[in-house]
Design a protein around this motif. Structure first.
Motif, PDB file in Angstrom:
ATOM      1  N   VAL A 141       0.874  -1.164   0.034  1.00  0.00           N
ATOM      2  CA  VAL A 141      -0.044   0.119   0.031  1.00  0.00           C
ATOM      3  C   VAL A 141       0.959   1.255  -0.043  1.00  0.00           C
ATOM      4  O   VAL A 141       1.067   1.670   1.010  1.00  0.00           O
ATOM      5  CB  VAL A 141      -0.785  -0.176   1.168  1.00  0.00           C
ATOM      6  N   ASP A 142       1.315   1.638  -1.062  1.00  0.00           N
ATOM      7  CA  ASP A 142       2.294   3.001  -1.299  1.00  0.00           C
ATOM      8  C   ASP A 142       3.423   2.861  -0.373  1.00  0.00           C
ATOM      9  O   ASP A 142       3.818   3.801   0.267  1.00  0.00           O
ATOM     10  CB  ASP A 142       1.528   4.091  -0.986  1.00  0.00           C
ATOM     11  N   GLY A 143       3.990   1.659  -0.517  1.00  0.00           N
ATOM     12  CA  GLY A 143       5.210   1.264   0.296  1.00  0.00           C
ATOM     13  C   GLY A 143       4.992   0.763   1.578  1.00  0.00           C
ATOM     14  O   GLY A 143       6.255   0.054   2.275  1.00  0.00           O
ATOM     15  N   LEU A 144       3.908   0.509   2.106  1.00  0.00           N
ATOM     16  CA  LEU A 144       3.461   0.074   3.411  1.00  0.00           C
ATOM     17  C   LEU A 144       3.012  -1.415   3.164  1.00  0.00           C
ATOM     18  O   LEU A 144       2.709  -1.820   2.031  1.00  0.00           O
ATOM     19  CB  LEU A 144       2.062   0.778   4.202  1.00  0.00           C
ATOM     20  N   ARG A 145       3.430  -2.238   4.261  1.00  0.00           N
ATOM     21  CA  ARG A 145       2.738  -3.784   3.955  1.00  0.00           C
ATOM     22  C   ARG A 145       1.593  -4.107   4.880  1.00  0.00           C
ATOM     23  O   ARG A 145       1.304  -3.683   6.106  1.00  0.00           O
ATOM     24  CB  ARG A 145       3.945  -4.584   4.497  1.00  0.00           C
ATOM     25  N   GLY A 146       0.584  -4.329   4.030  1.00  0.00           N
ATOM     26  CA  GLY A 146      -0.641  -4.475   4.439  1.00  0.00           C
ATOM     27  C   GLY A 146      -0.800  -6.366   4.486  1.00  0.00           C
ATOM     28  O   GLY A 146      -0.401  -6.792   3.643  1.00  0.00           O
ATOM     29  N   PHE A 147      -1.928  -6.622   5.243  1.00  0.00           N
ATOM     30  CA  PHE A 147      -2.418  -8.161   5.180  1.00  0.00           C
ATOM     31  C   PHE A 147      -3.874  -8.048   4.573  1.00  0.00           C
ATOM     32  O   PHE A 147      -4.727  -7.491   5.269  1.00  0.00           O
ATOM     33  CB  PHE A 147      -2.255  -8.701   6.700  1.00  0.00           C
ATOM     34  N   MET A 148      -4.138  -9.172   3.663  1.00  0.00           N
ATOM     35  CA  MET A 148      -5.442  -9.257   3.396  1.00  0.00           C
ATOM     36  C   MET A 148      -5.628 -10.786   3.273  1.00  0.00           C
ATOM     37  O   MET A 148      -5.135 -11.604   2.645  1.00  0.00           O
ATOM     38  CB  MET A 148      -5.369  -8.818   1.663  1.00  0.00           C
ATOM     39  N   PRO A 149      -6.559 -11.168   4.433  1.00  0.00           N
ATOM     40  CA  PRO A 149      -6.959 -12.513   4.740  1.00  0.00           C
ATOM     41  C   PRO A 149      -7.568 -13.086   3.440  1.00  0.00           C
ATOM     42  O   PRO A 149      -8.427 -12.475   2.655  1.00  0.00           O
ATOM     43  CB  PRO A 149      -7.797 -12.371   5.828  1.00  0.00           C
ATOM     44  N   LEU A 150      -7.542 -14.240   3.093  1.00  0.00           N
ATOM     45  CA  LEU A 150      -8.194 -15.099   2.211  1.00  0.00           C
ATOM     46  C   LEU A 150      -9.740 -14.804   2.188  1.00  0.00           C
ATOM     47  O   LEU A 150     -10.518 -14.794   1.176  1.00  0.00           O
ATOM     48  CB  LEU A 150      -8.191 -16.561   2.207  1.00  0.00           C
ATOM     49  N   SER A 151     -10.240 -14.697   3.684  1.00  0.00           N
ATOM     50  CA  SER A 151     -11.817 -14.615   3.618  1.00  0.00           C
ATOM     51  C   SER A 151     -12.079 -13.089   3.142  1.00  0.00           C
ATOM     52  O   SER A 151     -13.414 -12.818   2.911  1.00  0.00           O
ATOM     53  CB  SER A 151     -12.070 -14.626   5.239  1.00  0.00           C
ATOM     54  N   LEU A 152     -11.267 -12.030   2.881  1.00  0.00           N
ATOM     55  CA  LEU A 152     -11.589 -10.922   2.570  1.00  0.00           C
ATOM     56  C   LEU A 152     -11.070 -10.577   0.990  1.00  0.00           C
ATOM     57  O   LEU A 152     -10.880  -9.460   0.654  1.00  0.00           O
ATOM     58  CB  LEU A 152     -11.150  -9.854   3.786  1.00  0.00           C
ATOM     59  N   SER A 153     -10.592 -11.724   0.350  1.00  0.00           N
ATOM     60  CA  SER A 153     -10.026 -11.249  -0.912  1.00  0.00           C
ATOM     61  C   SER A 153     -11.060 -11.635  -2.059  1.00  0.00           C
ATOM     62  O   SER A 153     -10.873 -11.048  -3.124  1.00  0.00           O
ATOM     63  CB  SER A 153      -8.941 -12.321  -1.072  1.00  0.00           C
ATOM     64  N   GLU A 154     -11.925 -12.377  -1.897  1.00  0.00           N
ATOM     65  CA  GLU A 154     -12.953 -12.714  -3.016  1.00  0.00           C
ATOM     66  C   GLU A 154     -14.467 -12.460  -2.376  1.00  0.00           C
ATOM     67  O   GLU A 154     -14.781 -12.505  -1.418  1.00  0.00           O
ATOM     68  CB  GLU A 154     -13.140 -13.954  -3.543  1.00  0.00           C
ATOM     69  N   ILE A 155     -15.334 -12.292  -3.247  1.00  0.00           N
ATOM     70  CA  ILE A 155     -16.887 -12.273  -2.753  1.00  0.00           C
ATOM     71  C   ILE A 155     -17.392 -13.794  -2.181  1.00  0.00           C
ATOM     72  O   ILE A 155     -17.085 -14.632  -2.848  1.00  0.00           O
ATOM     73  CB  ILE A 155     -17.735 -11.982  -4.059  1.00  0.00           C
ATOM     74  N   GLY A 156     -17.643 -13.835  -1.062  1.00  0.00           N
ATOM     75  CA  GLY A 156     -18.143 -14.850  -0.328  1.00  0.00           C
ATOM     76  C   GLY A 156     -16.688 -15.446   0.408  1.00  0.00           C
ATOM     77  O   GLY A 156     -16.843 -16.517   1.063  1.00  0.00           O
ATOM     78  N   GLY A 157     -15.652 -14.814   0.246  1.00  0.00           N
ATOM     79  CA  GLY A 157     -14.258 -15.421   0.825  1.00  0.00           C
ATOM     80  C   GLY A 157     -13.703 -16.503  -0.178  1.00  0.00           C
ATOM     81  O   GLY A 157     -14.207 -16.871  -1.124  1.00  0.00           O
ATOM     82  N   ALA A 158     -12.583 -17.111   0.187  1.00  0.00           N
ATOM     83  CA  ALA A 158     -11.925 -17.848  -0.781  1.00  0.00           C
ATOM     84  C   ALA A 158     -11.315 -18.948   0.276  1.00  0.00           C
ATOM     85  O   ALA A 158     -10.683 -18.492   1.500  1.00  0.00           O
ATOM     86  CB  ALA A 158     -10.922 -17.318  -1.465  1.00  0.00           C
ATOM     87  N   HIS A 159     -10.787 -20.126  -0.358  1.00  0.00           N
ATOM     88  CA  HIS A 159     -10.411 -21.021   0.582  1.00  0.00           C
ATOM     89  C   HIS A 159      -8.581 -21.301  -0.125  1.00  0.00           C
ATOM     90  O   HIS A 159      -7.963 -22.119   0.698  1.00  0.00           O
ATOM     91  CB  HIS A 159     -11.063 -22.603   0.512  1.00  0.00           C
ATOM     92  N   ARG A 160      -8.642 -20.665  -1.034  1.00  0.00           N
ATOM     93  CA  ARG A 160      -7.107 -20.710  -1.579  1.00  0.00           C
ATOM     94  C   ARG A 160      -6.809 -19.339  -2.157  1.00  0.00           C
ATOM     95  O   ARG A 160      -7.652 -18.453  -2.538  1.00  0.00           O
ATOM     96  CB  ARG A 160      -7.097 -22.103  -2.706  1.00  0.00           C
ATOM     97  N   HIS A 161      -5.472 -19.471  -2.698  1.00  0.00           N
ATOM     98  CA  HIS A 161      -5.062 -17.864  -3.457  1.00  0.00           C
ATOM     99  C   HIS A 161      -5.273 -18.124  -4.817  1.00  0.00           C
ATOM    100  O   HIS A 161      -5.240 -18.929  -5.569  1.00  0.00           O
ATOM    101  CB  HIS A 161      -3.501 -18.016  -3.255  1.00  0.00           C
ATOM    102  N   TYR A 162      -5.923 -16.946  -5.238  1.00  0.00           N
ATOM    103  CA  TYR A 162      -6.675 -16.933  -6.661  1.00  0.00           C
ATOM    104  C   TYR A 162      -5.797 -15.702  -7.281  1.00  0.00           C
ATOM    105  O   TYR A 162      -5.580 -15.783  -8.671  1.00  0.00           O
ATOM    106  CB  TYR A 162      -8.019 -16.464  -6.719  1.00  0.00           C
ATOM    107  N   LEU A 163      -5.338 -14.874  -6.587  1.00  0.00           N
ATOM    108  CA  LEU A 163      -4.588 -13.748  -7.153  1.00  0.00           C
ATOM    109  C   LEU A 163      -3.198 -13.748  -7.534  1.00  0.00           C
ATOM    110  O   LEU A 163      -2.392 -14.273  -6.614  1.00  0.00           O
ATOM    111  CB  LEU A 163      -4.754 -12.250  -6.193  1.00  0.00           C
ATOM    112  N   PRO A 164      -2.493 -13.435  -8.571  1.00  0.00           N
ATOM    113  CA  PRO A 164      -1.211 -13.518  -8.854  1.00  0.00           C
ATOM    114  C   PRO A 164      -0.410 -12.718  -8.352  1.00  0.00           C
ATOM    115  O   PRO A 164      -0.863 -11.320  -7.832  1.00  0.00           O
ATOM    116  CB  PRO A 164      -1.077 -13.651 -10.367  1.00  0.00           C
ATOM    117  N   ASP A 165       0.824 -12.678  -8.058  1.00  0.00           N
ATOM    118  CA  ASP A 165       1.810 -11.734  -7.802  1.00  0.00           C
ATOM    119  C   ASP A 165       1.780 -10.589  -8.541  1.00  0.00           C
ATOM    120  O   ASP A 165       1.680 -10.409  -9.708  1.00  0.00           O
ATOM    121  CB  ASP A 165       3.262 -12.118  -7.496  1.00  0.00           C
TER     122      ASP A 165
END
Length: 395
Positions: A141-165
């Protein structure tokens, strides 16, 4: 005269000198202001003087120069001489020691301030996926490091990683503390917000009676769910088909694409009712067009019950002959044929309602008409003559 001319030009040459003196004063005052903020550990804006192999030299006022390590710019292009950048005091200089500043820390401090503002205002921010970690993502985030849980990454949450680096993402900050360096972000909230807005636009545009293409999402005992542009609607069993909805429902499969008619829209609850049978002709209308009222048909008796007889007309049309409409021959024989008139269409089971009695009445009227047509017509004179002859004979 020459002396007067020189005297008249003296004020004009004095004005630029005064301006230069004011500019120098302003520069000194500005330098003092920078130094004051700098030593107060505030963020200051400094001008780049020189860029070397390992450092960026900047003017910090008081005829001094500060040094910013070149490593502060490792994620972006180093500034060029003359550029104005932000910095914060890292280590104060002294005899033979330069003043050390940090552009990176200044940038981080500004970023934390911006995050605090966005958190309070509930505003969206942009960032990128820096890494995948257990349970979520590290987001830059503009040089800062934030955390995004899988549950907050997709609609309805996610059980695995979908987003690429390095994927670019938009998010809201859900938990924030600059003192604890805590930064929790939610992409899910942005996606759900955008999805709700999109659904609202779709619901505002569609109309009852419109024919659409949808996908079968689920089949249940009393109907089927269809998904249309991300909105799920329902087809009741009675709206699947005209004749055999239970059997036709079994032919629907998840993922199957179908055409459907919009029967009703509830924009508040975002519910849509669909119909499949409405894209096909209503059998009642088809039967009425094919078999006019009181038209005569020949039907084959299939079975007989106390209520009447079931018959077939041709290969695919079924009918019913009520007991009250049997006629003079009473109960028809199974397997036999009867001549009957169409007196209606049953909208429940799409069968013809027939009447032998009506056929007999029609034939009786025809015979009567034929008889009347074939009988001799008497004139008034003939009638009077026959009447007088009868009187003479009686006399």
């Amino acid at each position: 005269m020459e002396e007067n001319k020189d005297t008249q030009h003296e004020p004009e040459t004095a004005a630029p000198a005064a301006e230069e003196e004011m500019s120098m004063a302003d520069l000194l005052k500005e330098g003092e202001a920078v130094s004051s903020k700098l030593y107060g550990r505030d963020i200051v804006e400094v001008t780049v003087v020189q860029v070397t192999a390992d450092a960026v030299l900047v003017n910090i006022g008081e005829k001094k120069e500060g040094i910013i390590p070149l490593s502060d710019f490792q994620d972006k292009k180093p500034p060029e001489p003359g550029a104005v950048i932000q910095a914060v005091l890292e280590k104060k200089g002294g005899e033979g020691r330069p003043t050390i500043l940090s552009h990176k820390r200044a940038h981080e401090r500004v970023a934390w301030q911006e995050c605090a503002r966005a958190f309070t205002a509930k505003a969206r921010l942009k960032g990128r996926v820096a890494a995948k970690v257990k349970g979520g993502y590290v987001v830059d985030v503009d040089g800062l490091r934030g955390f995004m849980p899988l549950s907050l990454s997709e609609i309805g949450g996610a059980h695995r990683h979908y987003l690429p680096d390095n994927a670019k993402v938009k998010f809201y900050i859900t938990d924030f503390s600059a003192a604890e360096h805590k930064l929790i972000v939610s992409r899910r909230q942005v996606l759900e917000e955008d999805e709700n807005a999109r659904r609202g636009e779709v619901l505002a545009e569609i109309k009852t009676g419109e024919i659409i293409r949808a996908v079968v999402s689920k089949v249940v005992a009393d109907g089927a769910f269809l998904r249309f542009q991300g909105i799920e609607g329902f087809v009741r069993l009675s709206d699947v088909s005209w004749r055999k909805p239970e059997e036709d429902l079994k032919t629907l499969k998840r993922g199957q694409r179908v055409k459907a008619k919009i029967l009703s829209i509830d924009r508040e609850t975002e519910k849509i009712s669909f119909g499949l049978k409405h894209l096909m002709p209503n059998p009642v209308d088809t039967l009425k067009q094919r078999f006019a009222y009181r038209s005569i048909v020949t039907a084959k008796v299939v079975s007989v019950s106390p209520d009447g007889a079931k018959v077939t007309v041709g290969e695919r049309v079924e009918g019913f002959l009520p007991a009250a409409e049997y006629g003079h021959e009473a109960v028809p024989a199974e397997g036999g044929q009867v001549k009957a008139a169409v007196i209606g269409v049953n909208a429940q089971d799409y069968t013809l309602t027939l009447s032998v009695r009506s056929v007999e009445a029609i034939e009786d009227r025809k015979r009567m008409a034929q008889y009347l047509k074939g009988a001799p017509t008497l004139t008034l004179g003939q009638i009077l003559l026959e009447s007088s002859e009868d009187e003479g004979e009686n006399g």
